[in-house]
Design an enzyme around this catalytic site. Sequence first.
Site, short mmCIF file in Angstrom:
data_model
loop_
_atom_site.label_atom_id
_atom_site.label_comp_id
_atom_site.label_asym_id
_atom_site.label_seq_id
_atom_site.Cartn_x
_atom_site.Cartn_y
_atom_site.Cartn_z
N LYS A 37 -0.57 7.21 -4.53
CA LYS A 37 -0.64 6.80 -3.82
C LYS A 37 0.61 6.84 -2.78
O LYS A 37 0.86 7.42 -1.59
CB LYS A 37 -1.40 5.43 -2.82
CG LYS A 37 -0.34 4.37 -3.04
CD LYS A 37 -0.53 2.96 -2.58
CE LYS A 37 -0.32 1.74 -3.42
NZ LYS A 37 0.73 1.87 -2.62
N THR A 38 1.84 6.70 -3.68
CA THR A 38 2.90 6.07 -3.26
C THR A 38 3.99 7.83 -3.49
O THR A 38 4.24 8.45 -2.64
CB THR A 38 4.13 6.12 -4.10
OG1 THR A 38 3.73 4.56 -4.48
CG2 THR A 38 5.44 5.06 -3.99
N ASP A 223 2.39 2.38 4.67
CA ASP A 223 1.87 1.92 3.55
C ASP A 223 0.95 0.75 2.80
O ASP A 223 1.03 -0.12 4.31
CB ASP A 223 2.80 1.94 2.00
CG ASP A 223 1.87 1.92 0.92
OD1 ASP A 223 1.19 2.71 0.57
OD2 ASP A 223 2.92 1.96 0.65
N GLU A 224 -0.73 0.90 2.06
CA GLU A 224 -1.28 -0.24 1.75
C GLU A 224 -1.34 -0.97 3.36
O GLU A 224 -1.29 -2.23 3.54
CB GLU A 224 -0.22 -1.91 1.33
CG GLU A 224 0.97 -1.50 0.05
CD GLU A 224 -0.31 -1.48 -1.22
OE1 GLU A 224 -1.49 -1.83 -1.32
OE2 GLU A 224 0.34 -0.90 -2.18
N GLN A 254 -8.88 -2.82 -2.56
CA GLN A 254 -7.80 -4.04 -3.27
C GLN A 254 -7.18 -4.99 -2.31
O GLN A 254 -6.11 -5.75 -2.16
CB GLN A 254 -6.59 -3.33 -3.78
CG GLN A 254 -6.38 -2.13 -4.48
CD GLN A 254 -5.58 -1.34 -5.30
OE1 GLN A 254 -4.48 -1.86 -5.69
NE2 GLN A 254 -5.77 -0.36 -5.46
N ARG A 598 -4.27 -3.02 -13.11
CA ARG A 598 -3.48 -3.26 -13.32
C ARG A 598 -3.30 -2.76 -15.17
O ARG A 598 -2.63 -2.67 -15.23
CB ARG A 598 -2.80 -4.99 -13.56
CG ARG A 598 -2.83 -5.05 -12.12
CD ARG A 598 -2.45 -4.68 -11.22
NE ARG A 598 -3.40 -3.70 -10.22
CZ ARG A 598 -3.24 -2.42 -9.60
NH1 ARG A 598 -1.96 -2.76 -9.33
NH2 ARG A 598 -4.09 -2.33 -9.11
#
Length: 747
Positions: A37-38, A223-224, A254, A598
């Site tokens: 995503k980044t 973002d997020e 998330q 993770r």
Amino acid sequence: MKGSSGDYLKHLNEEQKFAVTHTEGPMLILAGAGSGKTRTITYKIAYLIDQGICRAERILAVTFTNKAAEEMRSRVEALLTHLAAAPLVCTFHSFCVRVLRQHADLIGYRRDFTICDREDQKRVLKIVYQELNLRDSNLSLHKACATISWAKNKNWSPKVYRKESGSSEKEEISRIYGAYQRFLKRSNAVDFDDLLLLTGRLLKKHRDVRERYGEWYQYFLVDEYQDTNRPQYDLIKNLTCVHQNISVVGDEDQSIYGFRGADIGNILRFETDFATATIVKLEQNYRSNQNILDAATGLVSNNVHRKGKVLWTQKPTGEPLELFAAPDARAEAYFVSQKIYQHLQEGEKGLAVLYRTNFQSRQFEEFLRRFDIPYNLIGGVSFYHRKEIKDALAYLRVAVNPDDNVSLMRIINEPPRGIGRVTMDRLQQMARDERTTLWGALCKGLEENVFPARTHLALERFFKLIRRSQEFIELPLHLSLDKTLEASGYVEVLRREDSEGSHNRILNLKELVTVAKEQAVQGYTLQEFIDQAALRSEADDYDQSAAVRLMTLHNAKGLEFPIVFLVGCEEGLFPHSRSLSEEDLEEERRLCYVGLTRAQKRIYLTYSRRRRFFGREGSETNSPSRFLKEIPKHLVRDCSSPLASPQFVQPNVRFGETVYRRRGQSRFSGKTYDSVESVRGFLQELSQKRAVSHRRFVSGAEILHQKLGYGRILHVQDTGNDLKITVKFPGIGIKKFLQSYARLKLV
């Protein structure tokens, strides 16, 4: 250079490429864990600039941490080396500071307002409790602070909170909340939540300001997005009032910050809020193997409130997840430490132990130390939250804004200068009576000579100190800080103390001056330096170099590790006993999903059949977490043998086969440790061996550090579990180490 996009677009998969090149209108990018995503959001910024679609300075991208914002900025700069101007990439809070520094006067604040952190908020609440005569209240400062923050994240005023809250303490909290806000307003101070609320209020009330920002920023990227709360949502709506070119990136699976006010509904309702929205799903994962992804997907599919994604990867299937049921918490910690030792011996680095609550770390820390395994505990006191750093910044704040009650209370008697509790109570009463600030009351009291001679002299000295500090404001940033500290007598008091702790605090203050000098070179003003320090978060101090990290699952968000140990998977602990409503349980499940995703290569799941809480052993056997049962069975391998008694550890793996001494010593082979007593014997043996090595480290001995070079030991302190060693390095200064972590070598 326009038209050069092909060079970097070839690094994107088809879904990422579509998200990057589709530039008109609102877009929701549902990005699964590890799906890049980044990369997608930074490439989109670069594409807009590179193709001449939008000038860089008219792009705004917001995220949640300074670290994430810095990473995004650096990636854009790496893609476009020809940038004449840079897009604004920042956190929500730093953007709000930027706006309020320009327009705070429009909503009744001065532009030199002070930003309060959580510790400052509790100082204010102590005064509020005194004002409201709540000294005997059962409501803790921590709970009051958290509840006020929760109400603000819902955009509730004190009156609305009293009306809407179902809390039995709502009347008392509403009074505290109202008095707290009035105190901040008198002090021209705001907390982190106010930064969002006040900016939203400004944009809502002042159409010209709203349209100015809305017109200027042609493209807005978030973002997020799953972590946004109501004030952030309102801010987004206001900033897109002119252009609808908004792209949000997030993953509803998330969303784990509901307890802080994050509203998962913001991402679930995006198509309703922006009717012409385009939806893109990023489902290819670049982090984990397929077994891990299938386990995580199988778990989170039990949630109802989600849009749904199926993560896949081109990586190998990988090992099954390993489950270990321990008889007690010590056996659990021993198993995890032994496995970590084994993986470190195999050359793995960056392992993580993830747990639900902070208290769980103690047992793992104890066993890692006994295995001589260095670790990094995430969640300790960060640099900018250390007392001496906050004191130094408070001096600067008061020099800039003497009406800052919060900072003034912090430093008025720090270091001690004879201004005690009685004097402070009187100043606060005078301030209330005169409807002024503490500084206003102090000045009036000195002018009218209302204090006893001794108190008057102490307050007069403090008054002159602040006036003198204000003269330093015009100096270069680092000189302003250095001279203010010198004038305050703060460093001199630490020098006179001449202790291990005081030397450390002096070094920290010197480091702060170094930071100030670096930022002065970059063109930061004094106010910007103060703001940057205030906006630092724990995530910004994350150390990527440690071999093993211990942290809560919430702190692990956004990180990745080759091997993850997800511990304490028991009913009542994870999911937490206070999170058993349907809504809370879904968030706990999402938290477990975050923990699983993770991992890159392997996951160990552990739980303890008995665990001590508050010093007492539980009377009943713990049940394994329901989340363990929701992971598809064929993906999990049980590495525990049936335990006839909770007093014995009898795993299928032989502990003795994977436990090693330090390099150069013999390997334990052929031994198993099948009881608590034998484990204790092993640990005692390790402790005795280390005690022998401890005796070699004495004052005056010369050592070699792998990074800092040669140094001489000044002091050695035995803490029981380890040695704390103070070393002086020529040209570097004094450093302190724990012997088991630093791996110092005697010369």
